[in-house]
Design an enzyme around this catalytic site. Structure first.
Site, PDB file in Angstrom:
ATOM      1  N   GLU A  48       5.548  -9.914 -11.917  1.00  0.00           N
ATOM      2  CA  GLU A  48       4.864  -9.239 -10.732  1.00  0.00           C
ATOM      3  C   GLU A  48       3.721  -8.305 -11.366  1.00  0.00           C
ATOM      4  OE1 GLU A  48       7.089  -7.383  -7.657  1.00  0.00           O
ATOM      5  OE2 GLU A  48       8.710  -9.153  -7.876  1.00  0.00           O
ATOM      6  N   GLY A 104       6.523 -14.626  -4.229  1.00  0.00           N
ATOM      7  CA  GLY A 104       6.339 -15.559  -5.424  1.00  0.00           C
ATOM      8  C   GLY A 104       6.863 -16.880  -5.271  1.00  0.00           C
ATOM      9  N   CYS A 147       5.688  -7.684   0.440  1.00  0.00           N
ATOM     10  CA  CYS A 147       7.107  -7.875  -0.488  1.00  0.00           C
ATOM     11  C   CYS A 147       8.010  -8.669   0.260  1.00  0.00           C
ATOM     12  CB  CYS A 147       7.334  -6.701  -0.852  1.00  0.00           C
ATOM     13  SG  CYS A 147       9.032  -6.959  -1.998  1.00  0.00           S
ATOM     14  N   CYS A 167      11.568 -12.886  -6.911  1.00  0.00           N
ATOM     15  CA  CYS A 167      10.120 -12.358  -6.097  1.00  0.00           C
ATOM     16  C   CYS A 167      10.163 -13.165  -4.883  1.00  0.00           C
ATOM     17  CB  CYS A 167       8.990 -12.395  -7.112  1.00  0.00           C
ATOM     18  SG  CYS A 167       7.319 -12.248  -6.298  1.00  0.00           S
ATOM     19  N   HIS A 202      -1.137 -14.466  -5.688  1.00  0.00           N
ATOM     20  CA  HIS A 202      -0.134 -15.060  -6.585  1.00  0.00           C
ATOM     21  C   HIS A 202      -1.245 -16.242  -7.623  1.00  0.00           C
ATOM     22  CE1 HIS A 202       3.539 -13.322  -5.196  1.00  0.00           C
ATOM     23  NE2 HIS A 202       2.867 -13.355  -4.186  1.00  0.00           N
TER      24      HIS A 202
HETATM   25  N1  LIG Z   1       4.630  -6.867  -7.217  1.00  0.00           N
HETATM   26  C1  LIG Z   1       3.904  -7.389  -5.733  1.00  0.00           C
HETATM   27  C2  LIG Z   1       4.693  -7.081  -4.515  1.00  0.00           C
HETATM   28  C3  LIG Z   1       6.235  -7.286  -4.618  1.00  0.00           C
HETATM   29  C4  LIG Z   1       6.568  -8.641  -4.317  1.00  0.00           C
HETATM   30  C5  LIG Z   1       8.182  -8.770  -4.423  1.00  0.00           C
HETATM   31  N2  LIG Z   1       8.870  -8.232  -5.115  1.00  0.00           N
HETATM   32  C6  LIG Z   1       8.381  -9.818  -3.467  1.00  0.00           C
HETATM   33  O1  LIG Z   1       9.866 -10.017  -3.385  1.00  0.00           O
HETATM   34  O2  LIG Z   1       7.572 -10.714  -2.732  1.00  0.00           O
HETATM   35  C7  LIG Z   1       2.353  -7.385  -5.798  1.00  0.00           C
HETATM   36  O3  LIG Z   1       1.984  -6.429  -6.511  1.00  0.00           O
HETATM   37  O4  LIG Z   1       1.719  -8.093  -4.895  1.00  0.00           O
END
Ligand SMILES: N[C@@H](CCC[C@H](N)C(=O)O)C(=O)O
Length: 280
Positions: free
Chosen positions: A214, A226, A75, A223, A165
């Site tokens: 997400e 992301g 994250c 994100c 991603h």
């Molecule tokens: N939802 C993501 C993990 C969290 C990502 C995040 N909010 C960020 O800032 O990178 C997953 O399931 O990989």
């Protein structure tokens, strides 16, 4: 048992941070879901756990749980908050710390202006390691997405920043079909571990807009991983030059990546909202 926590956010991507260096809590998916509930718990996109390191060259172990209780590999926005947290709580005196995640190491550096720079490591592009089902490595993959109104074909880049991603280029993030394509692609069979889905609008060679659906949460207002994946996708597709300002609904991140094998550098803010205690 009464547990101390800190509520933080990185551009509105919000976190409950638990210090498990000085306290003990058994973190289960059930507990995470309960704490993450915005009506009955504290509410967050991710729960971040600070643990002692398991190796001598590492400062801390950094664990992440999505709101749905699943433990994930990385994250980015959380990493910046992690750096601020360990400094503010005096768990370290260093302004540069090395953390161990489920999928590698990251270096977090606090700048004098309080922004945090994260060396996110090199992106993973081999489909099998993303993981993404494809016969060979490519810049984009055409995939059929089953939707209630019929199948739609989209082109996406499949990239791992420790976590998976899929990045699509769209004409406008404002009108992007995040609510429909987001969940359909998150759970698409070609992403066996599911994926975070980014919708990127290229504004210029150094500026993009981005919305991210997400994995395990839904659309968040920022994100970090992301944003890194989107910039990697844009560079691989030849539409971006470094550095890139990524405009997310919650604010801006600066991202830099100089090609395969090189680390992605992400710089942005980290904010504490409040301190609390809760019975678990
Ligand atoms: N939802 C993501 C993990 C969290 C990502 C995040 N909010 C960020 O800032 O990178 C997953 O399931 O990989």
């Amino acid at each position: 048992m009464l547990v101390r926590f800190t509520k933080m956010h990185g551009l509105g991507n919000d976190f409950m941070v638990l210090d498990l260096v000085t306290q003990r809590v058994k973190v289960t998916p059930k507990l995470v879901k309960k704490l993450g509930d915005r009506n009955f718990g504290v509410g967050f996109d991710q729960l971040l756990i600070v643990e002692p390191p398991s190796e001598p060259d590492i400062d801390f172990r950094y664990r992440i749980f999505n709101q749905d209780g699943s433990e994930v590999e990385n994250c980015g926005n959380g990493a910046r908050c992690f750096a601020k947290f360990v400094r503010d709580k005096r768990l370290t005196g260093k302004s540069e710390v090395v953390v161990q995640t489920a999928n590698g190491q990251m270096t977090l550096k606090i700048h004098p202006d309080k922004r945090v720079e994260v060396n996110m490591g090199a992106p993973i592009l081999a489909p099998v390691d993303v993981p993404f089902q494809a016969d060979q490595k490519a810049t984009t993959y055409a995939i059929d997405v089953p939707l209630s109104q019929g199948d739609q074909q989209v082109e996406l880049s499949a990239i791992s920043m420790g976590n998976p991603h899929g990045v699509l280029i769209v004409d406008s993030t404002e009108n992007a079909p995040v609510e429909t394509l987001g969940p359909a692609l998150e759970a698409h069979e070609r992403f066996p571990a599911k994926a975070n889905i980014g919708f990127m609008q290229v504004i210029s060679r150094n500026e993009v807009n981005l919305r991210v659906f997400e994995r395990g949460v839904g659309e968040t207002i920022a994100c970090g991983t992301g944003a890194c994946a989107a910039v990697v996708a844009g560079k691989l597709r030849g539409v971006l030059d470094m550095p890139v300002t990524v405009h997310l609904p919650g604010g801006d991140l600066e991202i830099e990546w100089h090609g395969e094998g090189q680390p992605v550098i992400m710089t942005g803010p980290a904010t504490t909202v409040y301190e609390g205690q809760i019975f678990v």
